[in-house]
Design an enzyme around this catalytic site. Structure first.
Site, PDB file in Angstrom:
ATOM      1  N   ALA A  65      -2.109  -4.237 -14.469  1.00 46.30           N
ATOM      2  CA  ALA A  65      -2.404  -3.082 -15.118  1.00 46.30           C
ATOM      3  C   ALA A  65      -1.700  -2.611 -16.540  1.00 46.30           C
ATOM      4  O   ALA A  65      -0.520  -3.341 -16.789  1.00 46.30           O
ATOM      5  CB  ALA A  65      -2.144  -1.940 -14.105  1.00 46.30           C
ATOM      6  N   GLY A 109      -3.065  -6.117 -10.623  1.00 44.81           N
ATOM      7  CA  GLY A 109      -4.323  -5.644 -10.746  1.00 44.81           C
ATOM      8  C   GLY A 109      -5.261  -6.809 -11.150  1.00 44.81           C
ATOM      9  O   GLY A 109      -6.478  -6.759 -10.534  1.00 44.81           O
ATOM     10  N   GLU A 112      -5.976  -8.379  -7.918  1.00 50.13           N
ATOM     11  CA  GLU A 112      -7.033  -7.543  -6.962  1.00 50.13           C
ATOM     12  C   GLU A 112      -8.314  -7.412  -7.684  1.00 50.13           C
ATOM     13  O   GLU A 112      -9.185  -7.582  -6.786  1.00 50.13           O
ATOM     14  CB  GLU A 112      -6.214  -6.230  -7.042  1.00 50.13           C
ATOM     15  N   GLU A 132       4.158  -5.848  -7.899  1.00 51.60           N
ATOM     16  CA  GLU A 132       4.301  -4.411  -8.330  1.00 51.60           C
ATOM     17  C   GLU A 132       5.518  -4.100  -7.907  1.00 51.60           C
ATOM     18  O   GLU A 132       6.185  -3.139  -8.114  1.00 51.60           O
ATOM     19  CB  GLU A 132       3.240  -3.610  -7.562  1.00 51.60           C
TER      20      GLU A 132
END
Length: 258
Positions: A65, A109, A112, A132
């Site tokens: 992200a 992300g 993901e 993360e």
């Protein structure tokens, strides 16, 4: 349709969506995820498109992200806007098959989003991880759930608690990716696989995808019942008649996707 942060190309029966923020290794900004959702909606409504390839650059599928964009966000802001879920989940809602073609980094992300796709084809340069924890947070777009489903509790727990990256080879052995392909051949192979899928009966392809996904959402007994009903429903399609007639007549079927 043109976009600021990605490229959408349509090639006969398939579409290729390329994440395109090379300066920041395709970091997943709010704009990018919204545009990705819009590109998928476009593909969903285009009857010519039977499958999608989602890819990035040679260096990074997506390195996570956009931290600069999210670092000052408050809990209230994150909660009220349902941060991440709203736009990112468009991938998991997409009914047509979507293949992640991953080279370089697929982190946070990025990993993901790759896992939201139906399967991952990885180059031999790919690296996967959920780092993360090093930022004082946890995965927020399904990382703790999809990774555990894909590779089991022990390895998922280690990756999430330590932030350790794994290679494409380790990811394949663990079940995260379908195949590892030489980097120079990845895109062509992904498009070849997508084209093959798009050539089959569209109703049957969508049903097969739905049935496999059901295996993660229900009991074995209910899943088998769901599969059986979908299987039986294929006999109401013209494509079933054509497919079986072609087999008996020893010719290639011509599916009409109905």
């Amino acid at each position: 349709m043109t976009f600021e942060t990605l490229i959408l190309e349509k090639k006969a029966t398939i579409a290729v969506i390329t994440l395109n923020r090379p300066a920041v290794l395709n970091a997943l900004s709010n704009t990018l995820t919204k545009e990705l959702g819009a590109a998928l909606q476009d593909c969903a409504h285009d009857e010519a498109i039977g499958a999608v390839v989602l890819t990035g650059s040679e260096k990074a599928f997506a390195a996570g992200a956009d931290i600069g964009e999210m670092k000052d966000k408050t809990y209230t802001e994150a909660y009220l806007e349902d941060f991440i879920t709203t736009s990112w989940e468009e991938i998991s809602k997409f009914r047509k098959p979507i293949i992640a073609a991953v080279s370089g980094f697929a982190l946070g992300g990025g990993n993901e989003i790759a896992m939201m796709c139906d399967f991952i084809l990885a180059s031999d340069t790919a690296k996967f991880g959920q780092p993360e924890i090093s930022l004082g947070i946890i995965p927020g777009a399904g990382g703790t759930q999809r990774l555990t489903h894909a590779i089991g509790k022990a390895k998922a727990m280690e990756m999430i608690l330590t932030g350790r990256m794994i290679s494409a080879e380790e990811a394949e052995k663990a079940g995260l990716v379908s195949r590892v392909i030489p980097a120079a051949e990845l895109q062509a192979e992904a498009e070849k696989v997508a084209t093959k899928i798009a050539g089959f009966s569209r109703p049957s392809v969508l049903m097969a995808k739905e049935a496999v996904n059901k295996a993660f959402e229900t009991t074995l007994a209910e899943g088998v019942k769901f599969e059986r009903r979908l299987f039986q429903s294929t006999f109401a399609t013209e494509d079933q008649k054509e497919g079986m007639a072609a087999f008996v007549e020893k010719r290639k079927p011509v599916f009409k996707h109905r």
